[in-house]
Write a protein that holds these residues in place. Structure first.
Motif, PDB file in Angstrom:
ATOM      1  N   MET A   4       0.777  -1.067   0.038  1.00  0.00           N
ATOM      2  CA  MET A   4       0.142   0.043  -0.044  1.00  0.00           C
ATOM      3  C   MET A   4       0.784   1.182   0.062  1.00  0.00           C
ATOM      4  N   SER A   5       0.378   2.349  -0.389  1.00  0.00           N
ATOM      5  CA  SER A   5       1.256   3.490  -0.685  1.00  0.00           C
ATOM      6  C   SER A   5       1.189   4.374   0.725  1.00  0.00           C
ATOM      7  N   SER A   6       2.316   4.875   0.772  1.00  0.00           N
ATOM      8  CA  SER A   6       2.531   5.562   2.124  1.00  0.00           C
ATOM      9  C   SER A   6       1.362   6.800   2.194  1.00  0.00           C
ATOM     10  N   ASP A   7       0.812   7.412   1.343  1.00  0.00           N
ATOM     11  CA  ASP A   7      -0.307   8.266   1.536  1.00  0.00           C
ATOM     12  C   ASP A   7      -1.453   7.758   2.186  1.00  0.00           C
ATOM     13  N   PHE A   8      -1.619   6.419   1.856  1.00  0.00           N
ATOM     14  CA  PHE A   8      -2.925   5.667   2.586  1.00  0.00           C
ATOM     15  C   PHE A   8      -2.430   5.519   3.977  1.00  0.00           C
ATOM     16  N   TRP A   9      -1.372   4.986   4.269  1.00  0.00           N
ATOM     17  CA  TRP A   9      -0.890   4.591   5.798  1.00  0.00           C
ATOM     18  C   TRP A   9      -0.898   5.909   6.724  1.00  0.00           C
ATOM     19  N   ILE A  10      -0.430   7.040   5.935  1.00  0.00           N
ATOM     20  CA  ILE A  10      -0.330   8.193   6.563  1.00  0.00           C
ATOM     21  C   ILE A  10      -1.692   8.774   7.121  1.00  0.00           C
ATOM     22  N   MET A  11      -2.700   8.713   5.973  1.00  0.00           N
ATOM     23  CA  MET A  11      -3.926   9.099   6.369  1.00  0.00           C
ATOM     24  C   MET A  11      -4.732   8.135   7.455  1.00  0.00           C
ATOM     25  N   LEU A  12      -4.468   7.147   6.996  1.00  0.00           N
ATOM     26  CA  LEU A  12      -5.273   6.092   8.119  1.00  0.00           C
ATOM     27  C   LEU A  12      -4.685   6.176   9.394  1.00  0.00           C
ATOM     28  N   THR A  13      -3.498   6.469   9.728  1.00  0.00           N
ATOM     29  CA  THR A  13      -2.986   6.770  11.096  1.00  0.00           C
ATOM     30  C   THR A  13      -3.715   7.977  11.544  1.00  0.00           C
TER      31      THR A  13
END
Length: 296
Positions: free
Chosen positions: A1-10
């Motif tokens: 998964m992209s870093s954008d997804f992990w950042i926004m999920l966090t």
């Protein structure tokens, strides 16, 4: 998964957890307690680092939660002893925070922890700090910590929603009904402590305070019902996280700072335009009442 997804999920998990707890803090007129706990848990984190010898998430959470509860207990003891509420909060959180700063600075060479990480955090790096289980990459550790914190919050609220609601609005009536008011008080404080340490690596101690207060305060202006207030607070927090992330991306600015700034802007808009408590709507209502009186 992209870093954008992990950042926004966090960010979304952090905002949801803080937003839910913030509603109860505001209703109990204890918003500053969130500030105190988010700073007072630093010694617990530092001690957990020293004892575990690494960034053990469970050790951090236990240590921070314990220090948060101790801080709340001392604050209440000082208030009972005659010290004013704001003074007792200021004394305890600054003293414990200073102890934590000393512990971190004295042992900075021995532990993988620094004050910038604790104070400001850096959500942009969450995808690199992963949890490994039997050699398998389970994803960012912050996501698991915040997910666990949110699960605990939702479970406790699901089981004891009525008790938390009554103690928030009328502690005296709750005590008269046989509800252990202090037990639910410390449960709430424990959840705040747990969420604070889970959020450290995403937004840091300082910005946790903003997400504990601003989305809940915004929701408070939109409704007079607790259930809706909880939902609105989560929505405001999640929207702030997503918009704040893209704002930071476009401006090449701090993600955590942008998230809280967007939340602040949403609060100002709500403060002015809220149909229930907005300043502009209140003035329009007053003008209509004045004109109707004059015409009669």
């Amino acid at each position: 998964m992209s870093s954008d997804f992990w950042i926004m999920l966090t960010a979304a998990l952090m905002s949801a957890s803080c937003g839910i707890l913030g509603c109860f803090l505001i209703l109990r007129k204890m918003a500053l307690i969130g500030d105190a706990i988010s700073h007072a848990v630093l010694p617990g984190i530092a001690i957990a680092f020293l004892l575990s010898g690494g960034r053990d998430s469970m050790a951090m959470m236990i240590g921070a939660t314990a220090l948060g509860l101790i801080a709340v207990f001392i604050i209440q003891w000082l208030q009972i002893s005659g010290i004013q509420s704001d003074a007792s909060i200021g004394i305890i959180f600054t003293a414990l925070f200073a102890v934590g700063v000393i512990l971190v600075s004295l042992n900075a060479r021995n532990i993988d922890l620094d004050l910038d990480c604790v104070l400001f955090g850096e959500i942009a790096y969450v995808q690199w700090d992963t949890w490994m289980l039997n050699g398998a990459d389970m994803g960012p550790r912050s996501v698991w910590m915040l997910g666990f914190a949110l699960l605990v919050i939702l479970t406790l609220l699901g089981l004891f929603y009525k008790q938390f609601k009554i103690t928030a609005f009328d502690p005296a009536m709750a005590a008269a009904c046989g509800i252990p008011v202090m037990l639910f008080h410390y449960l709430l404080m424990g959840m705040v402590s747990m969420t604070s340490v889970a959020s450290f690596e995403s937004v840091g101690a300082i910005l946790v305070v903003g997400m504990l207060v601003i989305p809940a305060a915004t929701a408070y202006l939109l409704t007079d019902r607790l259930g809706r207030m909880l939902i609105y607070s989560v929505i405001v927090g999640v929207v702030s996280s997503i918009v704040g992330y893209y704002t930071a991306y476009m401006l090449n600015a701090s993600i955590g700072g942008s998230i809280v700034t967007v939340a602040g802007i949403l609060f100002i808009i709500t403060f002015l335009l809220s149909p229930r408590h907005g300043v502009l709507f209140r003035k329009l209502k007053q003008k209509r009442i004045a004109s109707s009186i004059t015409s009669n």
